[in-house]
Scaffold this motif. Structure first.
Motif, PDB file in Angstrom:
ATOM      1  N   LEU A  63     -52.621 -19.726 -77.115  1.00  0.00           N
ATOM      2  CA  LEU A  63     -51.845 -19.727 -75.874  1.00  0.00           C
ATOM      3  C   LEU A  63     -50.429 -19.306 -76.243  1.00  0.00           C
ATOM      4  O   LEU A  63     -49.724 -20.040 -76.943  1.00  0.00           O
ATOM      5  CB  LEU A  63     -51.874 -21.123 -75.259  1.00  0.00           C
ATOM      6  N   MET A  64     -50.008 -18.125 -75.794  1.00  0.00           N
ATOM      7  CA  MET A  64     -48.823 -17.474 -76.351  1.00  0.00           C
ATOM      8  C   MET A  64     -47.710 -17.252 -75.318  1.00  0.00           C
ATOM      9  O   MET A  64     -47.937 -16.635 -74.273  1.00  0.00           O
ATOM     10  CB  MET A  64     -49.254 -16.109 -76.925  1.00  0.00           C
ATOM     11  N   ASP A  65     -46.517 -17.742 -75.642  1.00  0.00           N
ATOM     12  CA  ASP A  65     -45.343 -17.403 -74.839  1.00  0.00           C
ATOM     13  C   ASP A  65     -44.823 -16.053 -75.319  1.00  0.00           C
ATOM     14  O   ASP A  65     -45.047 -15.655 -76.473  1.00  0.00           O
ATOM     15  CB  ASP A  65     -44.267 -18.477 -75.003  1.00  0.00           C
ATOM     16  N   LEU A  66     -44.107 -15.322 -74.455  1.00  0.00           N
ATOM     17  CA  LEU A  66     -43.596 -14.007 -74.852  1.00  0.00           C
ATOM     18  C   LEU A  66     -42.251 -14.099 -75.552  1.00  0.00           C
ATOM     19  O   LEU A  66     -41.998 -13.418 -76.536  1.00  0.00           O
ATOM     20  CB  LEU A  66     -43.477 -13.095 -73.625  1.00  0.00           C
ATOM     21  N   GLN A  67     -41.364 -14.944 -75.026  1.00  0.00           N
ATOM     22  CA  GLN A  67     -40.025 -15.082 -75.603  1.00  0.00           C
ATOM     23  C   GLN A  67     -40.030 -16.249 -76.587  1.00  0.00           C
ATOM     24  O   GLN A  67     -40.234 -17.392 -76.181  1.00  0.00           O
ATOM     25  CB  GLN A  67     -38.989 -15.324 -74.495  1.00  0.00           C
ATOM     26  N   LEU A  68     -39.793 -15.944 -77.860  1.00  0.00           N
ATOM     27  CA  LEU A  68     -39.912 -16.977 -78.893  1.00  0.00           C
ATOM     28  C   LEU A  68     -38.628 -17.190 -79.686  1.00  0.00           C
ATOM     29  O   LEU A  68     -38.663 -17.678 -80.801  1.00  0.00           O
ATOM     30  CB  LEU A  68     -41.054 -16.624 -79.856  1.00  0.00           C
ATOM     31  N   LEU A  93     -49.005 -16.991 -71.760  1.00  0.00           N
ATOM     32  CA  LEU A  93     -48.558 -17.941 -70.743  1.00  0.00           C
ATOM     33  C   LEU A  93     -47.042 -17.872 -70.716  1.00  0.00           C
ATOM     34  O   LEU A  93     -46.373 -18.323 -71.646  1.00  0.00           O
ATOM     35  CB  LEU A  93     -49.029 -19.361 -71.069  1.00  0.00           C
ATOM     36  N   THR A  94     -46.476 -17.294 -69.662  1.00  0.00           N
ATOM     37  CA  THR A  94     -45.056 -16.979 -69.657  1.00  0.00           C
ATOM     38  C   THR A  94     -44.486 -17.069 -68.247  1.00  0.00           C
ATOM     39  O   THR A  94     -45.231 -17.233 -67.267  1.00  0.00           O
ATOM     40  CB  THR A  94     -44.832 -15.562 -70.225  1.00  0.00           C
ATOM     41  N   THR A  95     -43.169 -16.954 -68.147  1.00  0.00           N
ATOM     42  CA  THR A  95     -42.518 -16.899 -66.835  1.00  0.00           C
ATOM     43  C   THR A  95     -42.225 -15.458 -66.436  1.00  0.00           C
ATOM     44  O   THR A  95     -41.763 -15.204 -65.326  1.00  0.00           O
ATOM     45  CB  THR A  95     -41.195 -17.682 -66.846  1.00  0.00           C
ATOM     46  N   ASP A  99     -43.680  -5.265 -65.099  1.00  0.00           N
ATOM     47  CA  ASP A  99     -44.678  -4.303 -65.568  1.00  0.00           C
ATOM     48  C   ASP A  99     -44.566  -4.085 -67.079  1.00  0.00           C
ATOM     49  O   ASP A  99     -45.566  -3.959 -67.784  1.00  0.00           O
ATOM     50  CB  ASP A  99     -44.489  -2.955 -64.853  1.00  0.00           C
ATOM     51  N   ALA A 100     -43.320  -4.020 -67.549  1.00  0.00           N
ATOM     52  CA  ALA A 100     -43.107  -3.776 -68.982  1.00  0.00           C
ATOM     53  C   ALA A 100     -43.698  -4.897 -69.824  1.00  0.00           C
ATOM     54  O   ALA A 100     -44.356  -4.645 -70.845  1.00  0.00           O
ATOM     55  CB  ALA A 100     -41.617  -3.619 -69.273  1.00  0.00           C
ATOM     56  N   ASP A 101     -43.475  -6.148 -69.407  1.00  0.00           N
ATOM     57  CA  ASP A 101     -43.992  -7.286 -70.173  1.00  0.00           C
ATOM     58  C   ASP A 101     -45.519  -7.289 -70.175  1.00  0.00           C
ATOM     59  O   ASP A 101     -46.156  -7.494 -71.208  1.00  0.00           O
ATOM     60  CB  ASP A 101     -43.463  -8.604 -69.588  1.00  0.00           C
ATOM     61  N   LEU A 115     -49.001 -16.866 -65.585  1.00  0.00           N
ATOM     62  CA  LEU A 115     -47.640 -17.343 -65.366  1.00  0.00           C
ATOM     63  C   LEU A 115     -47.623 -18.864 -65.447  1.00  0.00           C
ATOM     64  O   LEU A 115     -48.610 -19.536 -65.120  1.00  0.00           O
ATOM     65  CB  LEU A 115     -47.134 -16.874 -63.998  1.00  0.00           C
ATOM     66  N   LYS A 116     -46.493 -19.415 -65.870  1.00  0.00           N
ATOM     67  CA  LYS A 116     -46.411 -20.857 -66.084  1.00  0.00           C
ATOM     68  C   LYS A 116     -46.470 -21.653 -64.785  1.00  0.00           C
ATOM     69  O   LYS A 116     -46.586 -22.870 -64.817  1.00  0.00           O
ATOM     70  CB  LYS A 116     -45.136 -21.195 -66.866  1.00  0.00           C
ATOM     71  N   ALA A 117     -46.395 -20.966 -63.654  1.00  0.00           N
ATOM     72  CA  ALA A 117     -46.483 -21.651 -62.366  1.00  0.00           C
ATOM     73  C   ALA A 117     -47.931 -21.921 -61.953  1.00  0.00           C
ATOM     74  O   ALA A 117     -48.177 -22.544 -60.918  1.00  0.00           O
ATOM     75  CB  ALA A 117     -45.793 -20.817 -61.286  1.00  0.00           C
TER      76      ALA A 117
END
Length: 217
Positions: A63-68, A93-95, A99-101, A115-117
């Motif tokens: 389970l991976m966040d994008l901004q670390l 799993l990110t906020t 499109d780029a992300d 999304l984390k929501a």
């Protein structure tokens, strides 16, 4: 009297959580521990730690966040995880849902993008889907993907392409204005249109999408 053999329960999905915020990790771990068919095998606060733990614990899903924070980001971590001999599936799993992300994560090998929501039930469903190699996307992300499929290549004017090219070279608005003999206000107007067409909200995002779409020379 004959006895019908009981069917063995499927093994739980082994999952590794990677997020640089300790409070977020704690919340995720508490949530995941409540699911009887999910087993948390580790938690990581950085991409480098996730890579090391994945080699030790062999999770089914990361389970991976994008901004670390410092070090490699979630996209690069995903790329390296997927290149491992026993590559786990990666569920982002990110906020962030630009499109780029989304494009960068999918290109790196992510199986799903949430999304984390999202509700807990949707997260659990996505984890099981990812463990089987099936894609799982949050509705807003799915909408973006479908939109990209319908309109795969944004059309920029020659002037917008000029500005985007200078942007990719790291020039400021002032420097772009001087290079193209236009005002800074005009540059900003063009940038807003470029952002809208590319579905981004940052200079870096615009350059990333432009490269992915091969809009730059």
């Amino acid at each position: 009297m004959t006895h019908t053999p009981e069917t063995a329960a499927p093994a739980p999905v082994r999952i590794l959580v990677c997020d640089d915020h300790a409070v977020v990790r704690a919340g995720l771990l508490a949530l995941l521990h409540s699911a009887p068919d999910i087993e948390v095998v580790g938690e990581a606060g950085s991409g480098e730690e996730a890579l090391a733990l994945a080699r030790k614990t062999a999770p089914d899903v990361v389970l991976m966040d994008l901004q670390l924070g410092e070090g490699i980001d979630g996209v690069e971590t995903t790329r390296r995880l997927r290149a491992e001999p026993s590559a786990p599936h990666v569920l982002v799993l990110t906020t962030y849902d630009t499109d780029a992300d989304v494009t960068r994560a999918v290109d790196a090998g992510a199986t799903g993008y949430l999304l984390k929501a999202e509700r807990a039930e949707d997260l659990f469903t996505a984890i099981h889907a990812a463990a089987q190699g099936r894609p799982a996307l949050s509705p807003p992300v799915a909408d973006r993907v479908m939109s990209r499929l319908r309109n795969p290549r944004p059309t920029l004017t020659p002037r917008e392409l000029d500005i985007l090219t200078h942007l990719s070279r790291g020039l400021s608005n002032h420097a772009i204005a001087r290079a193209l003999y236009i005002s800074e206000a005009t540059v900003k107007t063009h940038l807003r249109r470029i952002y809208d067409k590319l579905g981004v909200d940052t200079r870096a995002g615009a350059v990333a999408v432009a490269k992915e779409q091969r809009l730059l020379p």
